[in-house]
Design a protein around this motif. Structure first.
Motif, mmCIF file in Angstrom:
data_model
loop_
_atom_site.group_PDB
_atom_site.id
_atom_site.type_symbol
_atom_site.label_atom_id
_atom_site.label_comp_id
_atom_site.label_asym_id
_atom_site.label_seq_id
_atom_site.Cartn_x
_atom_site.Cartn_y
_atom_site.Cartn_z
ATOM 1 N N LEU A 1 -6.541 2.122 -3.704
ATOM 2 C CA LEU A 1 -5.621 1.849 -2.598
ATOM 3 C C LEU A 1 -6.128 2.468 -1.298
ATOM 4 N N PHE B 1 0.841 -1.193 0.000
ATOM 5 C CA PHE B 1 0.000 0.000 0.000
ATOM 6 C C PHE B 1 0.881 1.249 0.000
ATOM 7 N N ARG C 1 -7.125 0.591 2.123
ATOM 8 C CA ARG C 1 -6.427 0.942 3.377
ATOM 9 C C ARG C 1 -7.421 1.266 4.484
#
Length: 179
Positions: A47, A15, A51
């Motif tokens: 992403l 990430f 996350r």
């Protein structure tokens, strides 16, 4: 290096470097390569979404509850830094935790305003374009501040944090370190 402990799992590392990479690609292609710029923006948005999920259900050091600290803890840590008495954290220190949240929020806002420009409603709307550009510039400043913090902590605690984000490992906790 001595004894180490695994801190950053493969997801967190992918990430981190993925988000950094998408920002660099988007920044470099902003005026010239629209398709690549948009792809990088969508990738960054995906992403960020992943996350947020991993911040709730991910591994120990990926979870927000591990590194998001109270304002009082952040102030106390900053004061300890000024006196050069701040403890070493195995995960993110309180200021680093704030930076994680700021960078994620800024990238989310940047991705959102970029996407908005592709819709019929906001295509060509000047305030959206201006906000998107301003967010990109502010994010660039936040990245610079983040890099300064990484350099400071690496020197201060004699630990290469860039290498730790590549390998996932850091030096085992010593007495006084915060795990």
């Amino acid at each position: 290096m001595g004894a180490t402990v695994k801190v950053w799992d493969p997801y967190v590392r992918m990430f981190h470097w993925g988000l950094a990479g998408t920002f660099v690609v988007a920044w470099l292609t902003a005026d010239e390569l629209r398709d690549m710029h948009e792809f990088a923006g969508y990738a960054a948005g995906a992403l960020v979404a992943s996350r947020l999920l991993m911040g709730l259900v991910g591994s120990r050091y990926a979870r927000f509850r591990q590194f998001v600290r109270s304002p009082g803890m952040v102030v106390a840590y900053a004061a300890a830094m000024v006196r050069k008495r701040e403890p070493r954290y195995i995960g993110h220190n309180p200021l680093g935790g704030i930076m994680v949240i700021v960078l994620i929020a800024m990238m989310a806002a940047l991705s959102l305003t970029g996407w908005m420009q592709t819709t019929d409603t906001y295509w060509g709307v000047e305030w959206v374009e201006n906000l998107h550009e301003t967010l990109a510039n502010v994010l660039l400043g936040c990245v610079a501040l983040h890099l300064c913090g990484v350099a400071y902590e690496s020197v201060r605690h004699r630990e290469n944090l860039v290498a730790a984000m590549v390998s996932g490992s850091k030096r085992k906790p010593d007495v006084g370190d915060v795990a």
